[in-house]
Design a protein around this motif. Structure first.
Motif, PDB file in Angstrom:
ATOM      1  N   LYS A  36       0.796  -1.234   0.000  1.00  0.00           N
ATOM      2  CA  LYS A  36       0.000   0.000   0.000  1.00  0.00           C
ATOM      3  C   LYS A  36       0.829   1.285   0.000  1.00  0.00           C
ATOM      4  N   GLU A  37       1.603   1.537   1.047  1.00  0.00           N
ATOM      5  CA  GLU A  37       2.392   2.767   1.172  1.00  0.00           C
ATOM      6  C   GLU A  37       3.408   2.534   2.277  1.00  0.00           C
ATOM      7  N   VAL A  38       4.417   3.359   2.308  1.00  0.00           N
ATOM      8  CA  VAL A  38       5.477   3.107   3.285  1.00  0.00           C
ATOM      9  C   VAL A  38       5.242   3.855   4.596  1.00  0.00           C
ATOM     10  N   LEU A  39       4.629   5.048   4.519  1.00  0.00           N
ATOM     11  CA  LEU A  39       4.405   5.874   5.715  1.00  0.00           C
ATOM     12  C   LEU A  39       2.962   6.404   5.688  1.00  0.00           C
ATOM     13  N   PRO A  40       2.007   5.624   6.179  1.00  0.00           N
ATOM     14  CA  PRO A  40       0.601   6.043   6.135  1.00  0.00           C
ATOM     15  C   PRO A  40       0.359   7.393   6.807  1.00  0.00           C
ATOM     16  N   TRP A  41      -0.538   8.159   6.195  1.00  0.00           N
ATOM     17  CA  TRP A  41      -0.991   9.447   6.704  1.00  0.00           C
ATOM     18  C   TRP A  41       0.080  10.541   6.667  1.00  0.00           C
ATOM     19  N   LEU A  42       1.178  10.283   5.980  1.00  0.00           N
ATOM     20  CA  LEU A  42       2.172  11.319   5.742  1.00  0.00           C
ATOM     21  C   LEU A  42       2.165  11.645   4.253  1.00  0.00           C
ATOM     22  N   PRO A  43       2.496  12.884   3.872  1.00  0.00           N
ATOM     23  CA  PRO A  43       2.364  13.311   2.468  1.00  0.00           C
ATOM     24  C   PRO A  43       3.301  12.579   1.523  1.00  0.00           C
ATOM     25  N   ALA A  44       2.935  12.611   0.251  1.00  0.00           N
ATOM     26  CA  ALA A  44       3.683  11.879  -0.765  1.00  0.00           C
ATOM     27  C   ALA A  44       5.126  12.350  -0.879  1.00  0.00           C
ATOM     28  N   TRP A  45       5.351  13.657  -0.789  1.00  0.00           N
ATOM     29  CA  TRP A  45       6.711  14.160  -0.980  1.00  0.00           C
ATOM     30  C   TRP A  45       7.666  13.574   0.053  1.00  0.00           C
ATOM     31  N   LEU A  46       7.152  13.375   1.282  1.00  0.00           N
ATOM     32  CA  LEU A  46       8.010  12.815   2.321  1.00  0.00           C
ATOM     33  C   LEU A  46       8.253  11.327   2.073  1.00  0.00           C
ATOM     34  N   GLU A  47       7.204  10.633   1.674  1.00  0.00           N
ATOM     35  CA  GLU A  47       7.335   9.207   1.373  1.00  0.00           C
ATOM     36  C   GLU A  47       8.325   8.988   0.226  1.00  0.00           C
ATOM     37  N   LEU A  48       8.178   9.773  -0.828  1.00  0.00           N
ATOM     38  CA  LEU A  48       9.032   9.596  -1.996  1.00  0.00           C
ATOM     39  C   LEU A  48      10.459  10.086  -1.756  1.00  0.00           C
ATOM     40  N   LEU A  49      10.623  10.937  -0.763  1.00  0.00           N
ATOM     41  CA  LEU A  49      11.967  11.360  -0.390  1.00  0.00           C
ATOM     42  C   LEU A  49      12.812  10.149   0.014  1.00  0.00           C
ATOM     43  N   PHE A  50      12.164   9.194   0.666  1.00  0.00           N
ATOM     44  CA  PHE A  50      12.865   7.991   1.105  1.00  0.00           C
ATOM     45  C   PHE A  50      12.854   6.893   0.033  1.00  0.00           C
ATOM     46  N   LEU A  51      11.815   6.861  -0.799  1.00  0.00           N
ATOM     47  CA  LEU A  51      11.698   5.783  -1.782  1.00  0.00           C
ATOM     48  C   LEU A  51      12.411   6.096  -3.096  1.00  0.00           C
ATOM     49  N   ARG A  52      12.258   7.308  -3.589  1.00  0.00           N
ATOM     50  CA  ARG A  52      12.800   7.645  -4.901  1.00  0.00           C
ATOM     51  C   ARG A  52      14.327   7.729  -4.850  1.00  0.00           C
ATOM     52  N   GLY A  53      14.964   7.104  -5.833  1.00  0.00           N
ATOM     53  CA  GLY A  53      16.412   7.174  -5.934  1.00  0.00           C
ATOM     54  C   GLY A  53      17.123   6.141  -5.097  1.00  0.00           C
ATOM     55  N   ARG A  54      16.374   5.367  -4.339  1.00  0.00           N
ATOM     56  CA  ARG A  54      16.976   4.284  -3.576  1.00  0.00           C
ATOM     57  C   ARG A  54      16.589   2.970  -4.223  1.00  0.00           C
ATOM     58  N   THR A  55      16.484   1.914  -3.445  1.00  0.00           N
ATOM     59  CA  THR A  55      16.110   0.623  -4.027  1.00  0.00           C
ATOM     60  C   THR A  55      14.719   0.732  -4.652  1.00  0.00           C
ATOM     61  N   PRO A  56      14.549   0.361  -5.906  1.00  0.00           N
ATOM     62  CA  PRO A  56      13.235   0.439  -6.555  1.00  0.00           C
ATOM     63  C   PRO A  56      12.221  -0.477  -5.847  1.00  0.00           C
ATOM     64  N   TYR A  57      10.963  -0.162  -6.036  1.00  0.00           N
ATOM     65  CA  TYR A  57       9.945  -0.893  -5.288  1.00  0.00           C
ATOM     66  C   TYR A  57       8.791  -1.364  -6.168  1.00  0.00           C
ATOM     67  N   VAL A  58       8.211  -2.482  -5.709  1.00  0.00           N
ATOM     68  CA  VAL A  58       6.956  -3.027  -6.226  1.00  0.00           C
ATOM     69  C   VAL A  58       5.915  -2.775  -5.140  1.00  0.00           C
ATOM     70  N   VAL A  59       4.741  -2.257  -5.512  1.00  0.00           N
ATOM     71  CA  VAL A  59       3.718  -1.946  -4.509  1.00  0.00           C
ATOM     72  C   VAL A  59       2.452  -2.753  -4.773  1.00  0.00           C
ATOM     73  N   ASP A  60       1.830  -3.229  -3.701  1.00  0.00           N
ATOM     74  CA  ASP A  60       0.676  -4.132  -3.797  1.00  0.00           C
ATOM     75  C   ASP A  60      -0.546  -3.505  -3.132  1.00  0.00           C
ATOM     76  N   TYR A  61      -1.718  -3.679  -3.783  1.00  0.00           N
ATOM     77  CA  TYR A  61      -2.978  -3.160  -3.239  1.00  0.00           C
ATOM     78  C   TYR A  61      -4.058  -4.234  -3.283  1.00  0.00           C
ATOM     79  N   ASP A  62      -4.732  -4.413  -2.142  1.00  0.00           N
ATOM     80  CA  ASP A  62      -5.883  -5.311  -2.111  1.00  0.00           C
ATOM     81  C   ASP A  62      -7.148  -4.577  -1.684  1.00  0.00           C
ATOM     82  N   ASP A  63      -7.056  -3.273  -1.483  1.00  0.00           N
ATOM     83  CA  ASP A  63      -8.255  -2.469  -1.272  1.00  0.00           C
ATOM     84  C   ASP A  63      -7.979  -1.032  -1.721  1.00  0.00           C
ATOM     85  N   ALA A  64      -9.044  -0.240  -1.744  1.00  0.00           N
ATOM     86  CA  ALA A  64      -8.947   1.118  -2.281  1.00  0.00           C
ATOM     87  C   ALA A  64      -8.454   2.076  -1.208  1.00  0.00           C
TER      88      ALA A  64
END
Length: 360
Positions: free
Chosen positions: A85-113
């Motif tokens: 789903k996401e790495v840091l729930p209830w925190l904004p995208a820019w902060l989440e992507l600060l840690f995700l983008r440019g590091r180890t690439p990721y596969v993300v899984d969703y089983d609900d909306a």
């Protein structure tokens, strides 16, 4: 060379979404030479506390977030991040992507909306800050794995580079074939989290009251919170992974009522799949993927109104042969499509392919 994956699941093993979307694949992946290190954000104590209606200590939540950030900063040693789903729930995208983008690439899984928890939130500030968060996570993922078309379509609309559909499934080795039970009273069954039963079952109250009139039926709810339903014989059973299949095999019919909301349309119909794997007929609201899983009149009934629910209950209550034939039809569907014996090789292929593409 051994492929190393860091799994950022939302929950530990007690969380059904994490257990069925990720953890149940780990033995197969290990056998195929894939090393997966698990890092749940929220431990089993968190869910136990929530199910009891108590507050989880803020200090422990902050510690969980801190540990996740620490792992993110060390993620370069892995080939791939597998994210639920996401790495840091209830925190904004820019902060989440600060840690995700440019590091180890990721596969993300969703089983609900999960995106609707933000873009449909009642608080304007939440919608302003987070409405597009999950879209951004999808956009920057190497691969989005979605449990159904509704979720996959959202990923595509968000601009995800690569989207695959993999339903939530059962392990058939845990579900032995089972004939219809010899119940003295027609048994209507439900399984799920303690937080959901009351909302769903209250809408069916008039129907259940009618079908249970004069002791003609009863309701068994696995995993539900204690609740008093006047004029409805209700038996609450604690959920246990060791006993859930045996308990479901005592149902005469399994039910999955849903309200037709954007969030519910993203559900993966997993209750239906569990009932069918247990060789039981089903009745469910034709919301989202439910309408695809339930083959009307073959493995169960789709019910949109109270009149349709009552008619479906009556049809099954008075016809043991129909219950038997629908149960076997449902089991056949699960054997053909909704089991880990089919999806595990697909999951392996997706993770390997994602890793190979990333290295080219």
């Amino acid at each position: 060379m051994i492929m190393k994956i860091l799994l950022f699941s939302r929950y530990d093993t007690l969380g059904a979404s994490s257990r069925y979307r990720t953890y149940q694949y780990l033995p197969y992946l290990k056998k195929e030479g894939i090393e997966v290190e698990t890092a749940p954000l929220l431990d089993n104590d968190y869910l136990r506390t929530r199910y009891l209606g108590e507050k989880y200590p803020l200090s422990r939540l902050l510690s969980a977030y801190q540990q996740r950030v620490s792992l993110l900063l060390k993620s370069q040693k892995y080939d791939l991040i597998w994210l639920e789903k996401e790495v840091l729930p209830w925190l904004p995208a820019w902060l989440e992507l600060l840690f995700l983008r440019g590091r180890t690439p990721y596969v993300v899984d969703y089983d609900d909306a999960v995106f609707h928890r933000y873009d449909q939130h009642s608080a304007p500030i939440v919608r302003w800050l987070l409405a597009q968060k999950i879209d951004r996570v999808m956009q920057n993922a190497r691969l989005v794995i979605a449990g159904n078309d509704y979720l996959a379509n959202r990923a595509t609309q968000a601009g995800a580079k690569w989207v695959e559909i993999l339903p939530t499934v059962v392990d058939l080795d845990r579900y032995p074939l089972s004939k219809a039970p010899q119940n003295e009273v027609f048994t209507i069954g439900w399984i799920g989290s303690p937080l959901k039963f009351v909302d769903y079952i209250q809408e069916l109250y008039p129907v259940l009251k009618e079908i249970c009139r004069d002791g003609g039926a009863k309701v068994v709810a696995i995993g539900a919170k204690e609740i008093n339903l006047e004029d409805i014989p209700l038996e609450i059973k604690p959920w246990s992974e060791a006993t859930e299949v045996k308990e479901m095999q005592q149902f005469d019919v399994g039910i999955m009522p849903l309200t037709d909301t954007p969030f519910e349309r993203g559900k993966c119909g997993f209750k239906l799949i569990q009932y069918m794997a247990s060789t039981r007929p089903v009745i469910g609201s034709p919301v989202g993927v439910n309408a695809e899983i339930i083959k009307e009149g073959i493995n169960g009934f789709q019910a949109s109104s109270q009149a349709e629910w009552l008619q479906a209950f009556q049809n099954l209550k008075h016809d043991r042969d129909l219950r038997e034939s629908m149960g076997w039809a449902g089991r056949k569907l699960v054997e053909d499509k909704y089991n880990i014996q089919i999806t595990a090789p697909k999951m392996l292929q997706l993770l390997q392919r994602a890793n190979q593409v990333l290295k080219t």
